[in-house]
Design a protein around this motif. Sequence first.
Motif, PDB file in Angstrom:
ATOM      1  N   ALA A  32      -1.175 -11.845   2.520  1.00 18.50           N
ATOM      2  CA  ALA A  32      -1.195 -10.387   2.525  1.00 18.50           C
ATOM      3  C   ALA A  32      -0.750  -9.872   1.158  1.00 18.50           C
ATOM      4  N   MET A  33      -1.114  -8.627   0.872  1.00 21.15           N
ATOM      5  CA  MET A  33      -0.714  -7.989  -0.368  1.00 21.15           C
ATOM      6  C   MET A  33      -0.372  -6.532  -0.098  1.00 21.15           C
ATOM      7  N   GLY A  34       0.416  -5.971  -0.983  1.00 18.34           N
ATOM      8  CA  GLY A  34       0.818  -4.590  -0.775  1.00 18.34           C
ATOM      9  C   GLY A  34       0.992  -3.835  -2.076  1.00 18.34           C
ATOM     10  N   TRP A  35       0.975  -2.529  -1.958  1.00 16.74           N
ATOM     11  CA  TRP A  35       1.288  -1.629  -3.073  1.00 16.74           C
ATOM     12  C   TRP A  35       2.630  -0.957  -2.797  1.00 16.74           C
ATOM     13  N   TYR A  36       3.481  -0.980  -3.795  1.00 13.69           N
ATOM     14  CA  TYR A  36       4.752  -0.273  -3.761  1.00 13.69           C
ATOM     15  C   TYR A  36       4.746   0.774  -4.874  1.00 13.69           C
ATOM     16  N   ARG A  37       5.661   1.723  -4.768  1.00 11.54           N
ATOM     17  CA  ARG A  37       5.851   2.665  -5.859  1.00 11.54           C
ATOM     18  C   ARG A  37       7.322   3.014  -5.993  1.00 11.54           C
ATOM     19  N   GLN A  38       7.679   3.384  -7.196  1.00 16.94           N
ATOM     20  CA  GLN A  38       9.063   3.775  -7.469  1.00 16.94           C
ATOM     21  C   GLN A  38       9.066   4.957  -8.419  1.00 16.94           C
ATOM     22  N   ALA A  39       9.608   6.051  -7.927  1.00 20.58           N
ATOM     23  CA  ALA A  39       9.765   7.250  -8.742  1.00 20.58           C
ATOM     24  C   ALA A  39      11.161   7.232  -9.372  1.00 20.58           C
ATOM     25  N   PRO A  40      11.347   7.940 -10.478  1.00 20.16           N
ATOM     26  CA  PRO A  40      12.651   7.961 -11.140  1.00 20.16           C
ATOM     27  C   PRO A  40      13.764   8.404 -10.190  1.00 20.16           C
ATOM     28  N   GLY A  41      14.811   7.627 -10.142  1.00 24.49           N
ATOM     29  CA  GLY A  41      15.953   7.973  -9.306  1.00 24.49           C
ATOM     30  C   GLY A  41      15.778   7.676  -7.837  1.00 24.49           C
ATOM     31  N   LYS A  42      14.669   7.048  -7.468  1.00 22.45           N
ATOM     32  CA  LYS A  42      14.404   6.741  -6.058  1.00 22.45           C
ATOM     33  C   LYS A  42      14.209   5.234  -5.868  1.00 22.45           C
ATOM     34  N   GLN A  43      14.357   4.818  -4.621  1.00 22.37           N
ATOM     35  CA  GLN A  43      14.148   3.408  -4.301  1.00 22.37           C
ATOM     36  C   GLN A  43      12.661   3.093  -4.259  1.00 22.37           C
ATOM     37  N   ARG A  44      12.372   1.829  -4.518  1.00 22.17           N
ATOM     38  CA  ARG A  44      10.986   1.373  -4.411  1.00 22.17           C
ATOM     39  C   ARG A  44      10.575   1.426  -2.941  1.00 22.17           C
ATOM     40  N   GLU A  45       9.375   1.951  -2.681  1.00 22.27           N
ATOM     41  CA  GLU A  45       8.915   2.078  -1.306  1.00 22.27           C
ATOM     42  C   GLU A  45       7.535   1.446  -1.141  1.00 22.27           C
ATOM     43  N   LEU A  46       7.293   0.935   0.054  1.00 26.13           N
ATOM     44  CA  LEU A  46       5.995   0.363   0.388  1.00 26.13           C
ATOM     45  C   LEU A  46       5.010   1.495   0.650  1.00 26.13           C
ATOM     46  N   VAL A  47       3.904   1.480  -0.063  1.00 28.41           N
ATOM     47  CA  VAL A  47       2.873   2.504   0.104  1.00 28.41           C
ATOM     48  C   VAL A  47       1.836   2.055   1.118  1.00 28.41           C
ATOM     49  N   ALA A  48       1.367   0.818   0.975  1.00 25.36           N
ATOM     50  CA  ALA A  48       0.330   0.303   1.873  1.00 25.36           C
ATOM     51  C   ALA A  48       0.274  -1.210   1.751  1.00 25.36           C
ATOM     52  N   ALA A  49      -0.212  -1.856   2.807  1.00 26.30           N
ATOM     53  CA  ALA A  49      -0.347  -3.311   2.783  1.00 26.30           C
ATOM     54  C   ALA A  49      -1.580  -3.721   3.560  1.00 26.30           C
ATOM     55  N   VAL A  50      -2.165  -4.837   3.122  1.00 20.62           N
ATOM     56  CA  VAL A  50      -3.400  -5.319   3.733  1.00 20.62           C
ATOM     57  C   VAL A  50      -3.324  -6.832   3.886  1.00 20.62           C
ATOM     58  N   ALA A  51      -3.825  -7.340   5.020  1.00 17.95           N
ATOM     59  CA  ALA A  51      -3.837  -8.771   5.256  1.00 17.95           C
ATOM     60  C   ALA A  51      -5.054  -9.410   4.593  1.00 17.95           C
ATOM     61  N   SER A  52      -5.053 -10.738   4.553  1.00 17.56           N
ATOM     62  CA  SER A  52      -6.081 -11.457   3.810  1.00 17.56           C
ATOM     63  C   SER A  52      -7.488 -11.201   4.338  1.00 17.56           C
ATOM     64  N   GLY A  53      -7.628 -10.951   5.629  1.00 16.48           N
ATOM     65  CA  GLY A  53      -8.947 -10.690   6.197  1.00 16.48           C
ATOM     66  C   GLY A  53      -9.405  -9.255   6.058  1.00 16.48           C
ATOM     67  N   GLY A  54      -8.581  -8.425   5.422  1.00 15.92           N
ATOM     68  CA  GLY A  54      -8.918  -7.025   5.230  1.00 15.92           C
ATOM     69  C   GLY A  54      -8.289  -6.088   6.238  1.00 15.92           C
ATOM     70  N   MET A  55      -7.566  -6.635   7.209  1.00 13.31           N
ATOM     71  CA  MET A  55      -6.911  -5.777   8.200  1.00 13.31           C
ATOM     72  C   MET A  55      -5.805  -4.965   7.529  1.00 13.31           C
ATOM     73  N   ILE A  56      -5.809  -3.665   7.807  1.00  8.16           N
ATOM     74  CA  ILE A  56      -4.772  -2.799   7.260  1.00  8.16           C
ATOM     75  C   ILE A  56      -3.485  -3.027   8.046  1.00  8.16           C
ATOM     76  N   ILE A  57      -2.418  -3.343   7.343  1.00  8.29           N
ATOM     77  CA  ILE A  57      -1.140  -3.585   7.997  1.00  8.29           C
ATOM     78  C   ILE A  57      -0.388  -2.278   8.207  1.00  8.29           C
ATOM     79  N   THR A  58      -0.308  -1.480   7.150  1.00  4.57           N
ATOM     80  CA  THR A  58       0.451  -0.250   7.249  1.00  4.57           C
ATOM     81  C   THR A  58       0.150   0.686   6.085  1.00  4.57           C
ATOM     82  N   TYR A  59       0.402   1.971   6.304  1.00  8.50           N
ATOM     83  CA  TYR A  59       0.453   2.978   5.263  1.00  8.50           C
ATOM     84  C   TYR A  59       1.765   3.731   5.418  1.00  8.50           C
ATOM     85  N   ALA A  60       2.336   4.156   4.317  1.00  5.13           N
ATOM     86  CA  ALA A  60       3.468   5.074   4.387  1.00  5.13           C
ATOM     87  C   ALA A  60       2.978   6.402   4.963  1.00  5.13           C
ATOM     88  N   ASP A  61       3.821   7.048   5.736  1.00  2.00           N
ATOM     89  CA  ASP A  61       3.426   8.317   6.357  1.00  2.00           C
ATOM     90  C   ASP A  61       2.990   9.337   5.308  1.00  2.00           C
TER      91      ASP A  61
END
Length: 121
Positions: A32-61
Amino acid sequence: VQLVESGGGLVQAGGSLRLSCAASGSIFSINAMGWYRQAPGKQRELVAAVASGGMIITYADSVKGRFAISRDNTKNTMYLQMDSLKPEDTALYYCNAGVYYSGSYHPYDYWGQGTQVTVSS
């Protein structure tokens, strides 16, 4: 595992960007792979993740309905299509490699160098 992001930039609010993450090395160790982001002064957060077969695992609200994650296994590349961008999406975006099990995404300590996304109002 080596990860290289590209596609960041400066865009006006309401605009779009597409991020790419090319993976190489021992990619057999991840499912699986994912995208994270980090804004200044904030914690790194998970934006979205996808499994190897293309199944979407999650999106941030905060990005549901605006961002779309995908992957092309023939190119070992993951994408993040970002539409209707908002100033609060401004951050350094990181690509991550990990695993999917027990219904959620679990990151390994494999990170790209990050790509800056800046959304002006």
